[in-house]
Each structure stands twice: as C-alpha cells, then as structure tokens.
Design a protein around this motif. Structure first.
Motif, short mmCIF file in Angstrom:
data_model
loop_
_atom_site.label_atom_id
_atom_site.label_comp_id
_atom_site.label_asym_id
_atom_site.label_seq_id
_atom_site.Cartn_x
_atom_site.Cartn_y
_atom_site.Cartn_z
N VAL A 23 33.86 37.60 33.27
CA VAL A 23 32.43 37.23 33.33
C VAL A 23 32.22 35.80 33.83
N THR A 24 32.96 34.84 33.27
CA THR A 24 32.80 33.45 33.74
C THR A 24 34.15 32.95 34.20
N ALA A 25 34.38 32.95 35.49
CA ALA A 25 35.71 32.57 35.99
C ALA A 25 35.58 31.93 37.37
N LEU A 26 36.52 31.06 37.66
CA LEU A 26 36.53 30.39 38.96
C LEU A 26 36.48 31.40 40.10
N PRO A 27 35.77 31.11 41.19
CA PRO A 27 35.15 29.83 41.53
C PRO A 27 33.81 29.57 40.84
N THR A 28 33.37 30.49 39.96
CA THR A 28 32.13 30.25 39.22
C THR A 28 32.41 29.29 38.07
N TYR A 29 31.55 28.28 37.91
CA TYR A 29 31.71 27.33 36.81
C TYR A 29 30.83 27.69 35.62
N GLY A 30 29.69 28.34 35.89
CA GLY A 30 28.77 28.58 34.79
C GLY A 30 27.54 29.32 35.27
N CYS A 31 26.39 28.90 34.75
CA CYS A 31 25.17 29.66 34.96
C CYS A 31 24.24 28.99 35.97
N LEU A 32 24.00 29.69 37.06
CA LEU A 32 23.05 29.23 38.08
C LEU A 32 23.37 27.81 38.53
N PRO A 34 26.25 25.24 41.03
CA PRO A 34 27.13 25.35 42.20
C PRO A 34 28.54 25.81 41.80
N THR A 35 29.21 26.46 42.74
CA THR A 35 30.55 26.98 42.47
C THR A 35 31.61 25.99 42.98
N GLU A 36 32.86 26.29 42.66
CA GLU A 36 33.96 25.45 43.14
C GLU A 36 34.03 25.49 44.68
N ASP A 37 33.59 26.60 45.29
CA ASP A 37 33.60 26.67 46.75
C ASP A 37 32.73 25.54 47.34
N GLU A 38 31.66 25.21 46.63
CA GLU A 38 30.79 24.12 47.12
C GLU A 38 31.26 22.75 46.61
N LEU A 39 31.69 22.68 45.35
CA LEU A 39 31.94 21.38 44.73
C LEU A 39 33.30 20.78 45.09
N ARG A 40 34.31 21.66 45.30
CA ARG A 40 35.66 21.17 45.66
C ARG A 40 36.16 20.08 44.69
N LEU A 41 36.14 20.37 43.41
CA LEU A 41 36.63 19.41 42.42
C LEU A 41 38.14 19.54 42.22
N PHE A 42 38.68 20.75 42.44
CA PHE A 42 40.11 20.96 42.25
C PHE A 42 40.90 20.33 43.39
N PRO A 43 42.07 19.74 43.06
CA PRO A 43 42.95 19.27 44.13
C PRO A 43 43.61 20.47 44.78
N THR A 230 21.51 22.64 39.58
CA THR A 230 21.20 24.07 39.66
C THR A 230 21.48 24.49 41.10
N ASP A 231 21.95 25.71 41.29
CA ASP A 231 22.30 26.10 42.66
C ASP A 231 21.03 26.25 43.53
N LYS A 232 21.26 26.13 44.84
CA LYS A 232 20.15 26.13 45.81
C LYS A 232 19.31 27.39 45.72
N ALA A 233 20.00 28.54 45.61
CA ALA A 233 19.29 29.82 45.60
C ALA A 233 18.30 29.87 44.45
N THR A 234 18.70 29.40 43.29
CA THR A 234 17.81 29.42 42.12
C THR A 234 16.65 28.44 42.31
N LEU A 235 16.96 27.27 42.86
CA LEU A 235 15.89 26.28 43.06
C LEU A 235 14.83 26.81 44.01
N GLU A 236 15.25 27.65 44.97
CA GLU A 236 14.30 28.18 45.96
C GLU A 236 13.59 29.44 45.47
#
Ligand SMILES: C[S@@+](CC[C@H](N)C(=O)[O-])C[C@H]1O[C@@H](n2cnc3c(N)ncnc32)[C@H](O)[C@@H]1O
Length: 267
Positions: A23-32, A34-43, A230-236
């Motif tokens: 249910v909650t797993a990478l690349p998803t970080y949480g609820c609504l 941005p994902t890891e695909d956008e944030l690129r926090l992992f080395p 909050t992700d772009k899609a939700t903001l729009e």
C-alpha cells in the motif's frame, strides 16, 4: 505503558497485514505528495546495503533491489508482514535478511554497516523516537543517509470544516491516542477507539516537526532536506469537501505527509 502499546499494535498489524500489501511503498512516499521519481532523495543504490525500518510487505525493498542495492535488510514488528515480504521478495528473485522486532530495539543488526536506512510510513509508530533514531544512526556508516516519511504533524490537529481549515486539536498534544482504521488504501480513515472495544485498535504518539528534527540532531544527523509538499495533480484538482482522513481538499491547503532526508555526521 509503551510495552503495552507495542504488544497491542503488533497484534493489530498481524491482523491487518494482508490489507496493507504494497500500500505505501517506494517510489511512493505517502499521501498525495511527490514521489521519489520526482524528489530523487536516494543516492545511487548500486552495490549499496540498505535497511528498511517497518518494511511491511517488502515492496520498498524490491524497489531498492531493482535499483541496484545488493544487500536488502528489513525490520518489522509484525510476523505476518514479514511472511508476506519474504514470499514477495523471493518471488521477485531477492534474498532479503528480515528481522522481526520493534524498531525501538536492535535485534542483532550490524552497526556501522549500511549506506542507506529508510522508513516509508512507519517511523511514527515508534514509542521512543530518540532511541529509534539513535539505533538508526548506529546502523549507518559515517556519511550514510537516513530517509523517512510519515504523516505531517498537522494531520493530528488540523481538519477541514465547510471549506475552512480548523484546529480541531492541539499541535502540542503529546499523549498517545488510540484509533480504529476504517476503509483501506487511499480511502482509509480513522475513528476514535478504546482498547476495550475489541477490533483492531492502533495507538500512536503525536509529534511536532521539532521533535523529529531535534531527535535527529541528538542522534548525530545533519538534515539535508525536509519536504512539505502536495503533488501537482492534487493541487490542480477541483477538490470538494470530503471527510476522508487523507482528503485531497486538505492536501490543497497543507502537506499530508512529511519527508525528511538526513546524513549521519557524528557518532
Ligand atoms: C504502513 S506500514 C509500512 C509499509 C512499508 N513501508 C512498505 O514499504 O510496504 C507500517 C509498518 O510498520 C510496522 N510497525 C508498526 N510499529 C512498529 C514498531 N514499533 N517497530 C517496527 N515496525 C513497526 C507495521 O507492522 C507495518 O508493517
């Protein structure tokens, strides 16, 4: 008290594990958010050793394996979650090392060993944040990275009523609270509960943003990034009022999830 909470939470997580499969797993970080695909926090994970705290069904560990990590370690309080993770990862060709333990204890994990320790929507379950961060710091190599996501602290005290944000609780509230999950996945909600009611109650401590940041500092971490978005899609989205716990109408006004990246600098 804390041992009682852990025992009760473990029983509940064993009972609800199957409904949390992936249910909650990478690349998803949480609820609504941005994902890891956008944030690129992992080395770059090539040849890296990773540890997942509250690894659940193992879907985030698979993501790490798919991105080149060579050693996959996971820790979770629930035997049922770990059974699911073991099966899922084996089916995908991985041989993880899984530990059944509360994150507040070291069940025999190596110290000074990991390049990356992460936790996707699990860290808030700890009954002892400082001890958990101290242990995570111990597991990491110097310079290693710790990334976690969890409910934004506003989630426990801010609500939406008739298009208005209201403080329905106190940001300073630190007492543990017990609730019953309603629904599942993105439509999941919470209703107040007491243990005596039966069913599957869960108990959590509310924490402020400063509780996380200060505990990280004490554990020898330097914070590199805090994401409150909050992700772009939700903001729009044209989101009308809804009573869901993770409602888009809330997410348009404040982040539902908090994501933090820190690096071990001392210890
Ligand atoms: C929302 S799930 C996390 C999902 C997981 N990150 C994934 O990638 O599939 C939260 C997990 O935290 C675990 N958990 C709860 N309390 C815990 C504790 N004190 N110590 C370790 N794990 C805990 C639960 O068993 C559950 O698997």
């Amino acid at each position: 008290m804390n041992n009682y909470i852990l025992t009760k939470n473990k029983t509940t997580w064993n009972a609800i594990a199957d409904s949390f499969f992936g249910v909650t797993a990478l690349p998803t970080y949480g609820c609504l958010c941005p994902t890891e695909d956008e944030l690129r926090l992992f080395p770059d994970l090539s040849s890296k050793k990773v540890l997942d705290i509250g690894c659940g069904s193992g879907h985030s560990l698979k993501w790490c394996g798919d991105h080149g990590a060579t050693e996959l370690f996971g820790l979770d309080i629930s035997e049922r979650q770990l059974e699911n993770a073991q099966r899922f990862l084996a089916e995908n060709g991985y041989a993880p090392k899984l530990f059944c333990s509360p994150m507040e204890e070291n069940p025999g994990l190596p110290t000074g060993y990991f390049d990356v320790v992460y936790s996707i929507y699990a860290i808030g379950w700890t009954v002892d944040l400082q001890k958990t961060f101290d242990l995570i710091s111990d597991y990491l190599k110097p310079g290693g990275v710790f990334i976690f996501s969890w409910d934004h602290p506003f989630m426990h005290c801010v609500d939406i009523q008739d298009d208005k944000l209201i403080f329905s609780g106190s940001y300073f509230e630190q007492e543990p609270f017990t609730f019953m999950r309603t629904g599942s996945g993105k439509g999941a909600g919470r209703s107040p509960a007491v243990y005596e009611e039966g069913g599957n109650p869960l108990t959590l401590y509310n924490r402020r943003l400063s509780d996380y940041i200060n505990a990280l500092a004490l554990a020898g971490f330097a914070v590199e990034k805090v994401v409150e978005e909050t992700d772009k899609a939700t903001l729009e989205l044209d989101a009308s009022f809804s009573s869901e716990y993770y409602a888009p109408c809330k997410a348009k006004h404040f982040p539902l999830s908090l994501i933090v990246k820190a690096r071990k600098i001392i210890k």
